[in-house]
Design a protein around this motif. Structure first.
Motif, short mmCIF file in Angstrom:
data_model
loop_
_atom_site.label_atom_id
_atom_site.label_comp_id
_atom_site.label_asym_id
_atom_site.label_seq_id
_atom_site.Cartn_x
_atom_site.Cartn_y
_atom_site.Cartn_z
N ALA A 16 10.60 69.29 41.60
CA ALA A 16 10.81 70.51 40.83
C ALA A 16 12.29 70.73 40.54
CB ALA A 16 10.25 71.71 41.59
N GLN A 17 13.14 70.44 41.50
CA GLN A 17 14.59 70.58 41.30
C GLN A 17 15.11 69.57 40.27
OE1 GLN A 17 16.65 70.43 45.04
NE2 GLN A 17 15.79 72.37 45.75
N ILE A 18 14.60 68.35 40.34
CA ILE A 18 14.99 67.33 39.36
C ILE A 18 14.60 67.80 37.96
CG2 ILE A 18 14.48 65.00 38.51
CD1 ILE A 18 14.29 64.17 41.52
N GLU A 19 13.37 68.27 37.82
CA GLU A 19 12.89 68.75 36.52
C GLU A 19 13.78 69.88 35.99
OE1 GLU A 19 8.59 69.26 35.65
OE2 GLU A 19 9.15 71.36 35.40
N ALA A 20 14.09 70.86 36.83
CA ALA A 20 14.89 72.00 36.41
C ALA A 20 16.30 71.59 36.00
CB ALA A 20 14.95 73.04 37.53
N ASN A 21 16.90 70.67 36.74
CA ASN A 21 18.27 70.25 36.45
C ASN A 21 18.35 69.33 35.24
OD1 ASN A 21 20.46 71.15 38.60
ND2 ASN A 21 18.49 70.96 39.63
N VAL A 22 17.37 68.46 35.07
CA VAL A 22 17.35 67.57 33.90
C VAL A 22 17.13 68.41 32.63
CG1 VAL A 22 16.08 65.71 32.74
CG2 VAL A 22 16.69 65.49 35.16
N ALA A 23 16.34 69.46 32.73
CA ALA A 23 16.07 70.32 31.58
C ALA A 23 17.35 70.97 31.06
CB ALA A 23 15.05 71.39 31.94
N LYS A 24 18.34 71.13 31.91
CA LYS A 24 19.61 71.76 31.52
C LYS A 24 20.57 70.80 30.82
CE LYS A 24 19.49 74.84 35.53
NZ LYS A 24 20.16 75.15 36.81
N LEU A 25 20.29 69.51 30.86
CA LEU A 25 21.20 68.52 30.28
C LEU A 25 21.24 68.63 28.76
CD1 LEU A 25 20.35 65.35 32.39
CD2 LEU A 25 22.33 66.85 32.65
N ASP A 26 22.43 68.49 28.21
CA ASP A 26 22.61 68.50 26.77
C ASP A 26 21.91 67.29 26.15
OD1 ASP A 26 23.71 69.44 24.33
OD2 ASP A 26 25.32 67.96 24.48
N GLY A 27 21.12 67.52 25.14
CA GLY A 27 20.37 66.45 24.48
C GLY A 27 18.94 66.32 24.95
N VAL A 28 18.58 67.03 26.02
CA VAL A 28 17.21 67.01 26.53
C VAL A 28 16.44 68.17 25.91
CG1 VAL A 28 15.75 67.26 28.58
CG2 VAL A 28 17.83 65.88 28.70
N ASN A 29 15.34 67.86 25.24
CA ASN A 29 14.52 68.88 24.59
C ASN A 29 13.46 69.44 25.54
OD1 ASN A 29 15.91 68.43 22.13
ND2 ASN A 29 14.61 66.66 21.76
N SER A 30 12.82 68.55 26.30
CA SER A 30 11.83 68.98 27.29
C SER A 30 11.66 67.90 28.33
CB SER A 30 10.48 69.28 26.62
OG SER A 30 9.92 68.10 26.10
N VAL A 31 11.24 68.33 29.53
CA VAL A 31 11.03 67.39 30.63
C VAL A 31 9.92 67.92 31.52
CG1 VAL A 31 12.83 68.44 32.05
CG2 VAL A 31 12.14 66.09 32.51
N SER A 32 9.13 66.99 32.05
CA SER A 32 8.07 67.33 32.99
C SER A 32 8.03 66.26 34.06
CB SER A 32 6.73 67.41 32.25
OG SER A 32 5.69 67.60 33.17
N VAL A 33 8.19 66.67 35.32
CA VAL A 33 8.11 65.74 36.45
C VAL A 33 6.80 66.00 37.17
CG1 VAL A 33 9.13 65.01 38.62
CG2 VAL A 33 10.62 65.62 36.71
N ASN A 34 6.01 64.94 37.34
CA ASN A 34 4.73 65.04 38.05
C ASN A 34 4.90 64.37 39.41
OD1 ASN A 34 2.10 64.45 39.07
ND2 ASN A 34 1.27 64.80 37.04
N PHE A 35 4.89 65.18 40.46
CA PHE A 35 5.08 64.65 41.80
C PHE A 35 3.95 63.72 42.23
CE2 PHE A 35 4.21 65.22 46.40
CZ PHE A 35 5.26 64.47 46.88
N LEU A 36 2.72 64.07 41.88
CA LEU A 36 1.57 63.27 42.31
C LEU A 36 1.57 61.86 41.73
CD1 LEU A 36 -1.25 65.97 42.25
CD2 LEU A 36 -0.01 65.08 44.22
N THR A 37 1.99 61.74 40.48
CA THR A 37 2.01 60.42 39.84
C THR A 37 3.41 59.80 39.86
OG1 THR A 37 2.40 61.35 37.63
CG2 THR A 37 0.10 61.00 38.30
N THR A 38 4.37 60.53 40.40
CA THR A 38 5.78 60.13 40.46
C THR A 38 6.29 59.65 39.11
OG1 THR A 38 5.37 57.89 41.28
CG2 THR A 38 5.69 59.62 42.94
#
Length: 71
Positions: A16-38
């Motif tokens: 969840a922290q990775i997802e939240a921080n990657v979402a803040k990166l310039d050039g990133v439109n959307s991101v979804s991290v699925n823990f169960l499927t890694t």
């Protein structure tokens, strides 16, 4: 939308922290991290692919050092 594996991701809170921080990166439109499927699904500026992937790796290294983004 690109899909990447997150090898050795073993913490749901870290995912969840990775997802939240990657979402803040310039050039990133959307991101979804699925823990169960890694996996991480990410929509980003393809013209800046190498730069953005490097920034994502830095975020992951900081939050979950044992996790590897498989490109």
């Amino acid at each position: 939308m690109k899909k990447f594996n997150l090898k050795n991701l073993d913490c749901a809170n870290c995912a969840a922290q990775i997802e939240a921080n990657v979402a803040k990166l310039d050039g990133v439109n959307s991101v979804s991290v699925n823990f169960l499927t890694t996996t991480m699904k990410i929509d980003f500026d393809e013209n800046r692919r190498d730069e953005i992937i490097e920034k994502i790796k830095q975020v992951i290294k900081k939050l979950e050092p044992d996790t590897i983004l498989e490109v």
